[in-house]
Motif scaffolding. Sequence first.
Motif, PDB file in Angstrom:
ATOM      1  N   VAL B 264       0.824  -1.208   0.000  1.00 18.28           N
ATOM      2  CA  VAL B 264       0.000   0.000   0.000  1.00 18.28           C
ATOM      3  C   VAL B 264       0.858   1.259   0.000  1.00 18.28           C
ATOM      4  CG1 VAL B 264      -1.338   1.387   1.631  1.00 18.28           C
ATOM      5  CG2 VAL B 264      -2.162  -0.837   0.924  1.00 18.28           C
ATOM      6  N   ILE B 265       1.951   1.196   0.789  1.00 17.91           N
ATOM      7  CA  ILE B 265       2.781   2.378   0.974  1.00 17.91           C
ATOM      8  C   ILE B 265       3.329   2.894  -0.346  1.00 17.91           C
ATOM      9  CG2 ILE B 265       4.876   3.192   2.129  1.00 17.91           C
ATOM     10  CD1 ILE B 265       4.308   0.867   4.142  1.00 17.91           C
ATOM     11  N   ASP B 266       3.581   1.960  -1.275  1.00 19.38           N
ATOM     12  CA  ASP B 266       4.160   2.390  -2.538  1.00 19.38           C
ATOM     13  C   ASP B 266       3.121   2.593  -3.630  1.00 19.38           C
ATOM     14  OD1 ASP B 266       6.855   2.421  -1.712  1.00 19.38           O
ATOM     15  OD2 ASP B 266       6.802   0.227  -1.669  1.00 19.38           O
ATOM     16  N   GLN B 267       1.880   2.178  -3.365  1.00 18.23           N
ATOM     17  CA  GLN B 267       0.893   2.241  -4.436  1.00 18.23           C
ATOM     18  C   GLN B 267      -0.219   3.253  -4.186  1.00 18.23           C
ATOM     19  OE1 GLN B 267      -0.073  -1.880  -4.730  1.00 18.23           O
ATOM     20  NE2 GLN B 267       1.939  -2.367  -5.586  1.00 18.23           N
ATOM     21  N   HIS B 268      -0.706   3.287  -2.965  1.00 14.16           N
ATOM     22  CA  HIS B 268      -1.805   4.193  -2.631  1.00 14.16           C
ATOM     23  C   HIS B 268      -1.324   5.641  -2.796  1.00 14.16           C
ATOM     24  CE1 HIS B 268      -4.946   6.078  -0.309  1.00 14.16           C
ATOM     25  NE2 HIS B 268      -5.602   4.918  -0.260  1.00 14.16           N
ATOM     26  N   PRO B 269      -2.035   6.440  -3.608  1.00 15.79           N
ATOM     27  CA  PRO B 269      -1.538   7.800  -3.890  1.00 15.79           C
ATOM     28  C   PRO B 269      -1.386   8.657  -2.630  1.00 15.79           C
ATOM     29  CG  PRO B 269      -3.771   7.467  -4.750  1.00 15.79           C
ATOM     30  CD  PRO B 269      -3.265   6.123  -4.351  1.00 15.79           C
ATOM     31  N   GLU B 270      -2.325   8.500  -1.681  1.00 16.63           N
ATOM     32  CA  GLU B 270      -2.244   9.347  -0.493  1.00 16.63           C
ATOM     33  C   GLU B 270      -1.014   8.998   0.342  1.00 16.63           C
ATOM     34  OE1 GLU B 270      -5.681  10.717   2.446  1.00 16.63           O
ATOM     35  OE2 GLU B 270      -6.410   9.442   0.810  1.00 16.63           O
ATOM     36  N   PHE B 271      -0.763   7.684   0.465  1.00 18.68           N
ATOM     37  CA  PHE B 271       0.411   7.242   1.211  1.00 18.68           C
ATOM     38  C   PHE B 271       1.687   7.727   0.544  1.00 18.68           C
ATOM     39  CE2 PHE B 271      -2.491   4.461   3.369  1.00 18.68           C
ATOM     40  CZ  PHE B 271      -1.917   4.309   4.608  1.00 18.68           C
ATOM     41  N   LEU B 272       1.683   7.664  -0.797  1.00 17.44           N
ATOM     42  CA  LEU B 272       2.867   8.105  -1.535  1.00 17.44           C
ATOM     43  C   LEU B 272       3.155   9.577  -1.279  1.00 17.44           C
ATOM     44  CD1 LEU B 272       2.975   6.539  -5.089  1.00 17.44           C
ATOM     45  CD2 LEU B 272       4.772   6.619  -3.338  1.00 17.44           C
ATOM     46  N   ALA B 273       2.084  10.351  -1.295  1.00 16.78           N
ATOM     47  CA  ALA B 273       2.253  11.790  -1.085  1.00 16.78           C
ATOM     48  C   ALA B 273       2.827  12.055   0.300  1.00 16.78           C
ATOM     49  CB  ALA B 273       0.911  12.500  -1.248  1.00 16.78           C
ATOM     50  N   ILE B 274       2.292  11.323   1.301  1.00 20.26           N
ATOM     51  CA  ILE B 274       2.775  11.519   2.679  1.00 20.26           C
ATOM     52  C   ILE B 274       4.223  11.081   2.789  1.00 20.26           C
ATOM     53  CG2 ILE B 274       2.484  10.769   5.057  1.00 20.26           C
ATOM     54  CD1 ILE B 274      -0.547  10.550   4.390  1.00 20.26           C
ATOM     55  N   LYS B 275       4.537   9.975   2.119  1.00 21.55           N
ATOM     56  CA  LYS B 275       5.901   9.472   2.167  1.00 21.55           C
ATOM     57  C   LYS B 275       6.881  10.520   1.642  1.00 21.55           C
ATOM     58  CE  LYS B 275       8.719   5.639   0.597  1.00 21.55           C
ATOM     59  NZ  LYS B 275       8.774   4.402  -0.167  1.00 21.55           N
ATOM     60  N   LEU B 276       6.507  11.144   0.529  1.00 21.13           N
ATOM     61  CA  LEU B 276       7.380  12.170  -0.050  1.00 21.13           C
ATOM     62  C   LEU B 276       7.551  13.340   0.915  1.00 21.13           C
ATOM     63  CD1 LEU B 276       6.276  12.211  -3.791  1.00 21.13           C
ATOM     64  CD2 LEU B 276       8.411  11.359  -2.794  1.00 21.13           C
ATOM     65  N   ARG B 277       6.443  13.699   1.547  1.00 21.76           N
ATOM     66  CA  ARG B 277       6.468  14.831   2.472  1.00 21.76           C
ATOM     67  C   ARG B 277       7.396  14.531   3.650  1.00 21.76           C
ATOM     68  NH1 ARG B 277       0.689  16.326   4.697  1.00 21.76           N
ATOM     69  NH2 ARG B 277       1.284  17.532   6.534  1.00 21.76           N
ATOM     70  N   LEU B 278       7.298  13.313   4.169  1.00 23.66           N
ATOM     71  CA  LEU B 278       8.150  12.920   5.298  1.00 23.66           C
ATOM     72  C   LEU B 278       9.612  12.910   4.888  1.00 23.66           C
ATOM     73  CD1 LEU B 278       6.116   9.925   6.771  1.00 23.66           C
ATOM     74  CD2 LEU B 278       6.348  12.205   7.739  1.00 23.66           C
ATOM     75  N   GLU B 279       9.875  12.353   3.699  1.00 23.05           N
ATOM     76  CA  GLU B 279      11.259  12.263   3.241  1.00 23.05           C
ATOM     77  C   GLU B 279      11.864  13.653   3.109  1.00 23.05           C
ATOM     78  OE1 GLU B 279      11.007   9.923  -0.291  1.00 23.05           O
ATOM     79  OE2 GLU B 279      11.312   8.036   0.807  1.00 23.05           O
ATOM     80  N   GLU B 280      11.068  14.550   2.548  1.00 20.10           N
ATOM     81  CA  GLU B 280      11.544  15.914   2.331  1.00 20.10           C
ATOM     82  C   GLU B 280      11.867  16.581   3.662  1.00 20.10           C
ATOM     83  OE1 GLU B 280       9.773  19.907   0.221  1.00 20.10           O
ATOM     84  OE2 GLU B 280       8.703  18.012   0.009  1.00 20.10           O
ATOM     85  N   HIS B 281      10.953  16.418   4.608  1.00 18.05           N
ATOM     86  CA  HIS B 281      11.148  17.041   5.924  1.00 18.05           C
ATOM     87  C   HIS B 281      12.407  16.494   6.613  1.00 18.05           C
ATOM     88  CE1 HIS B 281      10.163  18.557   9.956  1.00 18.05           C
ATOM     89  NE2 HIS B 281      10.564  17.375  10.395  1.00 18.05           N
TER      90      HIS B 281
END
Lengths: 261, 293
Positions: B264-281
């Motif tokens: 899910v973490i790599d496929q669900h668009p909402e999770f992906l968006a959050i993942k990017l946000r966390l990585e950036e932070h």
Amino acid sequence: MFESRISRPLAITVSCLSVLVALLVWQILATQGLLGQNFPGSFKTLKELAWWLSDPFFYNGPNDLGIGTNLLISLRRVLIGYCLAVLVAVPLGLFVGISQIAQSSVNPFVQLLKPVSPLAWLPIGLFVFRDSEITGIFVIFISSIWPTLINTAFGVTSINQDFLKVSRSLGASQFRTVVKVVLPAVMPNILAGMRISMGTAWLVIVAAEMLLGSGIGYFIWNEWNNLSLPNIFVAIIVIGFAGLVLDQIFGLLQRRFDYQD
Amino acid sequence: MTSLAVPTTPTHPLGQRWPDAQVSVEGVSKVFSPEPGLFDFLTHRRPTGYVALQDVSLSIEKNTFVSIIGPSGCGKSTLLNLLAGLDRPSVGQILVDGQRVRGPGPDRGIIFQNYALMPWLTALGNVEYAVQTACSGLSGGQAKERAREYLALVGLERAMHRFPKQLSGGMKQRVAIARALSISPSILLMDEPFGALDALTRSYLQEEVLRIWEDHRVTVVLITHSIEEALLLSDQIVLMSRGPAATIADVINLPSLRPRQRSVIDQHPEFLAIKLRLEEHLLKETRAVEERT
Ligand SMILES: Nc1ncnc2c1ncn2[C@@H]1O[C@H](COP(=O)(O)OP(=O)(O)OP(=O)(O)O)[C@@H](O)[C@H]1O
Ligand SMILES: [Mg+2]
């Protein structure tokens, strides 16, 4: 580090050979008169040793005791003084390790008295107790107390803080934490301290008994007055073996309580 | 070390509070002050402390799974220790179930990064010690029974008579989980519980924790530095800024998708968006930490 490990049978063989060579060299030096006239050789000493060991527990008056009887007298003093010392040193060490106040109040005594030879206490003991038996026990008590006390206290200060956190987070009382967590956690340190204490006590008893009038130390003093060097060597061998056995007991105990992962 | 003024009156950002919060952290700051040395004493100077946390406010709802993530050394463990009651805030307060936290208590179970199993006790003995300590009403037999039950829950019924040194890292951490759960806490506090494990054991244990959490609902506060772990497990992710004077940078609510597959973490668009946000932070904060020194 420098050599590869040798097998156990080989190690034992080498040790035995080394002892045999030493006995042989001793015998040769003695028979050549290189150690002074009438210096006993190893053969004569071993013959004496066999004689003493053939009947170790006789009693023919205060100046003529079997070597086993003398050894038991010394062991008894050491064990009583030593046990009393451990009974004091372990709780005190725990307390000193836990409380800064206790540490500050005990520290000056430890620092000042630890380097003093326990034999210096002998006259004080004789004056206070007016009894050589109690004085012997007292001197052993003083000599045994420091290593156990210091090791126990050090063990407490170096205890893994996580264990204390776990215990606190479960709502354990101070007392429960000390008994169930601190005590087992410092057990290896306590045993290491007790082992050093026992070694010191066994060193001190021989010297103390030369002045006290019975026991294996007095045996040596007595044989010196009789100018019987072989018997002194016999006593040295017996004292060495007894010390070895006492130390090995602690070796076993330490292995039992060595739970480092 | 930087010293910063600590506000004496805590501020409460109302946007972060729920009325039915089980845990509320209210304007908490934590200053570590060093022991005053002789020089400080003679010159009547108070040594400046290190402000680890400044003005942290946070609400945690009952039975949610919350992950705290932030750059290394920002004060995550400090915050967890405050929640556990093992340490006191310098300013502000922490409420659990409406009660101010004054010390540790068996309503909060703690799992440490390095297991903290007592090496002189077997796996069973470790859990039993917790049960006997926290639940003084139980008899010895009942306590042992309960300890067995929880070791079985984490799948260790066959290894319970082993000592910690005879257990693998993953097994040790399972004992620690059993110990923390055995006292039936309403809050489970975990400080990087899987940090010391290899990747496979880690993902296995993450799923174990999820499985257990599905049938033993408790509030979980998990400290982690793994974005995947936070995304896989949590309902809510709390992002912390870098120290000193670390505080909460953001709180992200995750879609309530449970049970959650790893994919899910790599496929669900909402999770992906959050993942990017966390990585950036995290990247930004970590870069700032590294470039400062
Ligand atoms: N007892 C203490 N005394 C002084 N400073 C401390 C103390 N405990 C923590 N600190 C400091 O507070 C800061 C936060 O520490 P903390 O252990 O909470 O960080 P962390 O986020 O858990 O780090 P990590 O991700 O490496 O585990 C660190 O800079 C640390 O040096
Ligand atoms: Mg940490």
